[in-house]
Write a protein that holds these residues in place. Structure first.
Motif, PDB file in Angstrom:
ATOM      1  N   LYS A   1       0.836  -1.199   0.000  1.00 44.35           N
ATOM      2  CA  LYS A   1       0.000   0.000   0.000  1.00 44.35           C
ATOM      3  C   LYS A   1       0.878   1.259   0.000  1.00 44.35           C
ATOM      4  O   LYS A   1       0.608   2.212  -0.725  1.00 44.35           O
ATOM      5  N   LEU A   2       1.936   1.244   0.796  1.00 41.03           N
ATOM      6  CA  LEU A   2       2.848   2.388   0.841  1.00 41.03           C
ATOM      7  C   LEU A   2       3.579   2.546  -0.489  1.00 41.03           C
ATOM      8  O   LEU A   2       3.719   3.668  -1.000  1.00 41.03           O
ATOM      9  N   ILE A   3       4.040   1.465  -1.081  1.00 46.57           N
ATOM     10  CA  ILE A   3       4.696   1.538  -2.393  1.00 46.57           C
ATOM     11  C   ILE A   3       3.722   2.107  -3.430  1.00 46.57           C
ATOM     12  O   ILE A   3       4.073   2.984  -4.218  1.00 46.57           O
ATOM     13  N   ASP A   4       2.464   1.617  -3.423  1.00 48.60           N
ATOM     14  CA  ASP A   4       1.465   2.137  -4.359  1.00 48.60           C
ATOM     15  C   ASP A   4       1.197   3.623  -4.112  1.00 48.60           C
ATOM     16  O   ASP A   4       0.977   4.381  -5.051  1.00 48.60           O
ATOM     17  N   ALA A   5       1.218   4.043  -2.848  1.00 46.78           N
ATOM     18  CA  ALA A   5       1.009   5.458  -2.524  1.00 46.78           C
ATOM     19  C   ALA A   5       2.121   6.311  -3.131  1.00 46.78           C
ATOM     20  O   ALA A   5       1.867   7.410  -3.642  1.00 46.78           O
ATOM     21  N   LEU A   6       3.341   5.811  -3.091  1.00 50.81           N
ATOM     22  CA  LEU A   6       4.461   6.540  -3.673  1.00 50.81           C
ATOM     23  C   LEU A   6       4.372   6.568  -5.198  1.00 50.81           C
ATOM     24  O   LEU A   6       4.790   7.531  -5.830  1.00 50.81           O
ATOM     25  N   ARG A   7       3.833   5.508  -5.776  1.00 52.01           N
ATOM     26  CA  ARG A   7       3.721   5.431  -7.232  1.00 52.01           C
ATOM     27  C   ARG A   7       2.536   6.224  -7.779  1.00 52.01           C
ATOM     28  O   ARG A   7       2.667   6.939  -8.767  1.00 52.01           O
ATOM     29  N   TYR A   8       1.367   6.080  -7.132  1.00 54.09           N
ATOM     30  CA  TYR A   8       0.133   6.618  -7.692  1.00 54.09           C
ATOM     31  C   TYR A   8      -0.397   7.852  -6.964  1.00 54.09           C
ATOM     32  O   TYR A   8      -1.376   8.445  -7.383  1.00 54.09           O
ATOM     33  N   GLY A   9       0.222   8.201  -5.861  1.00 56.72           N
ATOM     34  CA  GLY A   9      -0.260   9.322  -5.070  1.00 56.72           C
ATOM     35  C   GLY A   9      -1.054   8.822  -3.872  1.00 56.72           C
ATOM     36  O   GLY A   9      -1.419   7.650  -3.796  1.00 56.72           O
ATOM     37  N   TYR A  10      -1.312   9.712  -2.943  1.00 61.34           N
ATOM     38  CA  TYR A  10      -1.998   9.312  -1.716  1.00 61.34           C
ATOM     39  C   TYR A  10      -2.862  10.451  -1.199  1.00 61.34           C
ATOM     40  O   TYR A  10      -2.684  11.614  -1.566  1.00 61.34           O
ATOM     41  N   GLU A  11      -3.823  10.086  -0.389  1.00 63.44           N
ATOM     42  CA  GLU A  11      -4.684  11.045   0.285  1.00 63.44           C
ATOM     43  C   GLU A  11      -5.114  10.442   1.612  1.00 63.44           C
ATOM     44  O   GLU A  11      -5.005   9.228   1.805  1.00 63.44           O
ATOM     45  N   ALA A  12      -5.584  11.272   2.502  1.00 58.83           N
ATOM     46  CA  ALA A  12      -6.010  10.788   3.819  1.00 58.83           C
ATOM     47  C   ALA A  12      -7.367  10.105   3.710  1.00 58.83           C
ATOM     48  O   ALA A  12      -8.238  10.540   2.951  1.00 58.83           O
TER      49      ALA A  12
END
Length: 135
Positions: A61-72
């Motif tokens: 999930k963290l790797i995907d957040a770095l790749r695709y972006g993240y939000e709260a």
């Protein structure tokens, strides 16, 4: 195009404090995670360690957040459900057949728990998740 990853508010805030942009597209997500680990070890924060420790799903999930972006993730909105109805008027203990978006809610779960205990029926639900279940 992939959607942004929803992260717990505490982790979202920690990534913001680190200065990691929300839009993703990190070329080297593993190296970024190593840098994050070093940064948080120096600042004595356990947010990242707690999130990824022995949890492969959270690591991805963290790797995907770095790749695709993240939000709260949205903050929980605690409501009371009885059957197919939601509480709409806590002063008169009123329920109605409404959507989760229009139901009355509490920010603090213990208030909703107290109301269910007082009523003697119903269940406390996160209205945000009720909306997702309807979709």
């Amino acid at each position: 195009m992939n959607e942004k990853v929803k992260l717990p508010k505490r982790l979202y805030d920690a990534l913001q404090d680190y200065g990691l942009p929300e839009d993703g597209n990190e070329s080297w997500p593993v190296f970024t995670i190593f840098d994050l680990c070093d940064y948080w070890k120096e600042s004595k924060s356990s947010v990242l360690g707690t999130f990824i420790d022995r949890n492969a799903d959270n690591q991805w999930k963290l790797i995907d957040a770095l790749r695709y972006g993240y939000e709260a993730e949205p903050e929980p909105r605690w409501g009371i459900k009885a059957g197919n109805c939601y509480m709409t008027n806590p002063e008169n203990y009123g329920f109605d057949d409404v959507t989760p978006e229009t139901a009355i809610y509490w920010v603090i779960k213990s208030y909703a728990d107290y109301m269910v205990k007082t009523l003697g029926f119903g269940e406390v639900v996160d209205l945000n998740k009720e909306v997702e279940a309807d979709d």
